[in-house]
Design an enzyme around this catalytic site. Sequence first.
Site, short mmCIF file in Angstrom:
data_model
loop_
_atom_site.label_atom_id
_atom_site.label_comp_id
_atom_site.label_asym_id
_atom_site.label_seq_id
_atom_site.Cartn_x
_atom_site.Cartn_y
_atom_site.Cartn_z
N PRO A 2 0.84 -1.21 0.00
CG PRO A 2 -0.78 -1.56 1.63
CD PRO A 2 0.52 -2.10 1.11
CD GLU A 3 2.85 2.71 -4.42
OE1 GLU A 3 2.96 3.86 -4.89
OE2 GLU A 3 3.06 1.68 -5.09
NE ARG A 114 5.22 -12.74 2.27
CZ ARG A 114 5.71 -12.23 1.14
NH1 ARG A 114 4.88 -11.90 0.16
NH2 ARG A 114 7.00 -12.08 0.97
#
Length: 278
Positions: A2-3, A114
């Site tokens: 995500p940015e 993750r």
Amino acid sequence: MPELPEVETVVRGLRPSTVGRVIQQAVFPAAPGRMSNMDAEALSERVSGQPIRAITRRAKYLLFQLDPDMLVVHLKMTGHLYVLPGGETNPFDRWLRVAFPLDNGTELRFSDARRFGRVYVARDAAEVLPALGPEPLDEGFTLEDFRAAIRRRSGRLKSLLLDQSFVAGIGNIYADEALHIARLHPLRTASSLSDDEIIRLHAAIREALSAGLQYEGASIGWYRKPDGSRGASQDHFRAYRTRETQHLPCPVCGGPITTIRVGQRGTHFCPTCQGNPG
Ligand SMILES: [Zn+2]
């Protein structure tokens, strides 16, 4: 990962259900380890009883303004934040790392398959944040400051845009998008830019991120809004490609999009529209 547009969308999605609520405790299904700057017991004790006064964003970090502390969250690759009634379950619970029961019976949950995500508590966010450049969608991100900053740099444009100390919040997707809008080759160097090209790049960074925000982020990987729905930014990519979309032509000239690696990052650009590497 995500940015800026994705993280800002998460911030906006969480505000209605969390701001004004009081955290009751922090419940960790397993020891947080590297996920946090505290162990489970210390973190829970620290945040218990603190109200969520506001949620803001700095770069790709979510900043929960508690009182008196700050809860700082980085989603990294697969982090997901969502709010549910306490007894309710959700497919993301499979990767639940921490739940914050709130005073109205709901829970703020953080899942992360993750396990690269981070949940920090500090009195001041500066204690846990790295050096970060300006926020590109803020009014303070002026052309004059951008020009001065880029004149001090010498690296390739793709790598420079990914450098969080140069401009905050841009990642692989919106770097490729901004360079396509600016018609600049990703291998061009900062020192090679004309003044006109600097003006184009400054505007393109804002345009790429604004579009991403307008479409509520890109759900090409794990990113989902807090309500579980997908963003639509991926339906409007100009140059960024995935394995599934690499055949799509440049929307400006109709030619093929080329993929190269720059600093180990997959980099997508139009060789016709984005000139030569200089
Ligand atoms: Zn093109």
